[in-house]
Design an enzyme around this catalytic site. Sequence first.
Site, PDB file in Angstrom:
ATOM      1  N   GLU A 113     -51.346  31.711   3.657  1.00 52.14           N
ATOM      2  CA  GLU A 113     -51.822  32.200   2.354  1.00 52.14           C
ATOM      3  C   GLU A 113     -52.980  33.178   2.500  1.00 52.14           C
ATOM      4  OE1 GLU A 113     -54.180  28.320   2.945  1.00 52.14           O
ATOM      5  OE2 GLU A 113     -52.329  29.254   3.650  1.00 52.14           O
TER       6      GLU A 113
ATOM      7  N   ASP B  24     -57.967  34.446   0.763  1.00 53.20           N
ATOM      8  CA  ASP B  24     -56.908  33.430   0.754  1.00 53.20           C
ATOM      9  C   ASP B  24     -56.950  32.652  -0.550  1.00 53.20           C
ATOM     10  OD1 ASP B  24     -58.840  31.480   0.965  1.00 53.20           O
ATOM     11  OD2 ASP B  24     -58.092  30.640   2.840  1.00 53.20           O
TER      12      ASP B  24
END
Length: 468
Positions: free
Chosen positions: A398, A355
Site C-alpha cells: 500500500e 501509504d
Amino acid sequence: MPKPRDETAKILKDLERHLLRSADFEHYSRRLLEFLRKKMGAKTAFLAFFDPEKRIEQNPLVSGHKPDPAFLQNLSRAVSQGSFAPDAFRGKKILCEKITLHKSTLGWLGVALDGPGANSKPPHALWKGVCASLKRDLYFIREQMAQTQRVANLNTLYRISRAVSETLNLDKLLASIVDSAKKLLNAEASSLAIVDPTSGELVFTVAKGPKAKKVPQKRMRMGQGIIGAVAQTGKPLIIQDAQKDRRFFREMDAHTGFKTRSVLCVPMKVRNTIVGAVEVLNPTDRDAFTQDQIPPLAALAQEAAISIENARLFHTATTDGLTGLATIRYFRTLLENEMSRAARYAHPLSLIMLDIDFFKKVNDTYGHPAGDLILKELARMIRDSIRQIDVAGRYGGEEFILLLPECAVKEAAGVAERIRQKVQNTKIVLDGRSHNITISLGVAGMRPGDDMTRIVARVDQKLYEAKN
C-alpha cells in the site's frame, strides 16, 4: 561518426534536392506549352497527365489563359469516357491529342482556339506534327515528375516512420500515427482504431481533422464499417464514394457533422496478427484516393503496428497491473535519470512517499478485492493531483512514491498536503457503505552529493515519522 539513420535521411534529402535541381521539369514543360500555344495561335495550351487510375489529374499545367473549372471538369469527364466532344466546351474550338508512347497512355495535350483565329480552320497537319515531335519530351517530363514524387514520398515516409518509432508512450504514438497519415496522403482527416485484446472489438482511439474533437472513443464489432472490414480481412480498401458504399458507418458523420467522400484504409499487422487499422478521408489534392497511394500508407501502417506492439510491451513491463502507476523498477530508472539531470543543472528535485493508514484492517474486514479497489482509487487521485512531468510509482503493497522534478521541498510539501486532503474528503463505497480513508506522507528534497539510496531512505524516514 554519423548514425546510419541520420545518413539515410541525408541521402534521401540530397536525392530529392538533386532531382529538383537537375531537371526543372515544370519550368521546362511550361516553356514547351508556351511554344505550342504560339505555334498554334491559341489562347490556351494545356498538358493534363493521367493519374494511375487513368483519370485526368486535377491540376493540369497551363500556358496562357487558365481554363475555368467547368472546362476542366468537362475535360476530365471526356477523358474518363474515352471520347472528346468539343460541343461540351462552351463553343471553344479544341484541339486535343492523347499522348501515348510505347503503348503507355500519359495523358492529353491540347489547345483552346478561342482567340482571334477561332473561326478559321485549324491547321491539323501542323498540330499532328507538333504533337508527334513533343511526345518524347512529354514522356521525360512525366517520368521526372513521377520519380521526384516517389523520392519525396519516400523521404516523407522515412521521417514520419522515424518519428513514430521513437516514442513508447502509447497515447502519443497513436496521435503521431494519425497525424502522419493525414500529412502523408494530403487528407482532410484521418483516424485509427486498435483491437482490444480482451474483447476483440475495435476501439476508435484517435482522430485528426476539422471535426476530430467530436469523434467519440467508440467501440465497433470486427467487420463493422469500412475500418472494421479492413481489420477483419487484413486487406486495404479504397472507397471512391463512401456515401454509396454499404459498409460505410454513417453514424460517425451524423455525430460529427463531417462529410466523408473518399476513404483509404489499410490494416496494421504484426506477424500476421491484426492490431488495428488506419484510415484517411477526403484527399485535398484530387477527387478520390487511388491505388498508388496504398503502398505509402501501408508502409506507415507497418511501422505503426510494430511501434504499437513495442509500446504495449513496454507499458506491460513498466506499469503496475493493478494501479496503472510505474513499477518500482522503472521508477528507479527514471529517478536516477532525473537526479543526474538535477545535479548537472543545479535544479531542485523532491520525493513524496505515502501509504494508507490501517490498510491491513481494511483487507481483514472487507477482503482483498476491497483493498484492491482502494489502491486503484488512490492511484487515480494521485494521478489527478500531479503534473505531467511528475512520476507516480507503486513502491510496494500500500506504499506509493512520487518523483517531482523541478520542485523544491516547500512546493512538494504543498502537493503532499493537497493529496492528503483530497483522499480524506473522498468517500469510497465498500460493502454498500461509504468510507473515508486516510494516508500518511513524507517529503524529502535532493541534497548535494545525494545518490538514489540516500534520498529514498530519507523520504522513507519522513514517512515513518509522519505515521508515528
